[in-house]
Scaffold this active site. Structure first.
Site, PDB file in Angstrom:
ATOM      1  N   ASP A  76      44.849  44.059  29.869  1.00 47.38           N
ATOM      2  CA  ASP A  76      44.094  44.184  31.117  1.00 47.38           C
ATOM      3  C   ASP A  76      43.134  45.363  31.008  1.00 47.38           C
ATOM      4  OD1 ASP A  76      43.156  44.385  33.719  1.00 47.38           O
ATOM      5  OD2 ASP A  76      45.114  44.031  34.625  1.00 47.38           O
ATOM      6  N   HIS A 129      44.332  40.415  32.912  1.00 44.39           N
ATOM      7  CA  HIS A 129      44.464  40.747  34.330  1.00 44.39           C
ATOM      8  C   HIS A 129      45.301  39.715  35.077  1.00 44.39           C
ATOM      9  CE1 HIS A 129      43.368  43.135  37.762  1.00 44.39           C
ATOM     10  NE2 HIS A 129      42.841  42.115  38.406  1.00 44.39           N
ATOM     11  N   SER A 184      46.447  42.757  42.015  1.00 43.87           N
ATOM     12  CA  SER A 184      45.070  43.239  42.011  1.00 43.87           C
ATOM     13  C   SER A 184      44.725  43.799  43.397  1.00 43.87           C
ATOM     14  CB  SER A 184      44.128  42.112  41.568  1.00 43.87           C
ATOM     15  OG  SER A 184      42.862  42.617  41.221  1.00 43.87           O
TER      16      SER A 184
END
Length: 261
Positions: A208, A236, A104
């Protein structure tokens, strides 16, 4: 796929080896692990332990966090990358082989730090980016139009934090610096000619909605070497349910590029 066995190289497992003897090629590669927004080095202990002793692992603790959850002080991704690079430089000799993994927001920071290592002449073997949109393809450019509450709600969904924390006014006020950090993440970009000279391998969960495969595919334009993207089942934070397969892939590719050097 490389066979799993005992360590192939001398030196420590979870940190930089002080052993300066021998050919640099025989040094175990070091993988620097960059946590997600709101994450800390401790959140990646299980991830790190999945690797064999053939790869050293160092999880990065962001400046200003002190092992606490929540984003570090963040004006911009490049500014924080400068701080992290300055903090990391003493841990690696110029010839030590290194690789980078970022999940991320950690993917953006890992990319920027890898660029700095590359510019300084270090041997960057590979860059592994997880659940992170490519520069210029980051979603939620409309964040400037969101209210503080709406932005914090988005942040809780991005990080998996308990949204009940933000119902407390005192906690909410204390979390306001997070807004600047989230805007900095959403505003991250870099010139299109900025590229790594190592391969880039991308990983994503098929459910995601924060970083989709279309958002991640343009990472192929950020390398002069090979690129691939692998889709895992999950959201995610797909990596929590796919650690053995993910780590095996990362380790195999790291060692393959190390052996080619």
């Amino acid at each position: 796929m490389l066979a799993r066995h005992g360590p192939r190289y001398g030196g420590s497992v979870n940190g930089h080896s002080d052993d300066s003897s021998g050919d640099a090629k025989q040094a175990a590669p070091t993988l620097y692990i960059f946590p997600h927004a709101g994450g800390t080095a401790k959140d990646y202990v299980a991830f790190s332990r999945e690797f064999s002793a053939d790869v050293k692992r160092i999880a990065v603790q962001y400046p200003g966090q002190h092992d606490r959850s929540g984003l570090p002080p963040l004006e911009s991704i490049p500014t924080l990358a400068d701080e992290i690079f300055a903090m990391m430089k003493p841990s690696a000799r110029i010839d030590d082989p290194v690789a980078f993994f970022g999940h991320s927001m950690g993917g953006m920071l890992a990319f920027e730090v890898a660029l700095r290592y590359q510019s300084a002449g270090h041997r960057v073997l590979a860059f592994f980016v997880s659940a992170c949109s490519a520069p210029g393809h980051i979603r939620y450019k409309q964040l400037q139009d969101l209210s503080d509450r709406e932005m914090l709600d988005l942040f809780t969904r991005m990080t998996g934090m308990n949204p009940d924390f933000f119902t407390d006014d005192e906690f909410f006020v204390g979390a306001l610096p997070t807004l600047r950090a989230v805007r900095a993440i959403a505003g991250y970009s870099c010139p299109p000619e900025t590229k790594l000279s190592c391969p880039i391998y991308a990983f994503i969960g098929d459910k995601d909605w924060i970083a989709t495969q279309d958002d991640m595919d343009p990472w192929r334009d950020r390398t002069t070497e090979e690129f691939s993207i692998r889709v895992f089942p999950g959201d995610h934070f797909y990596l929590n349910d796919n650690l053995p397969e993910l780590v095996s892939d990362i380790e195999d590719k790291t060692l393959q590029w190390h052996d080619r050097a």
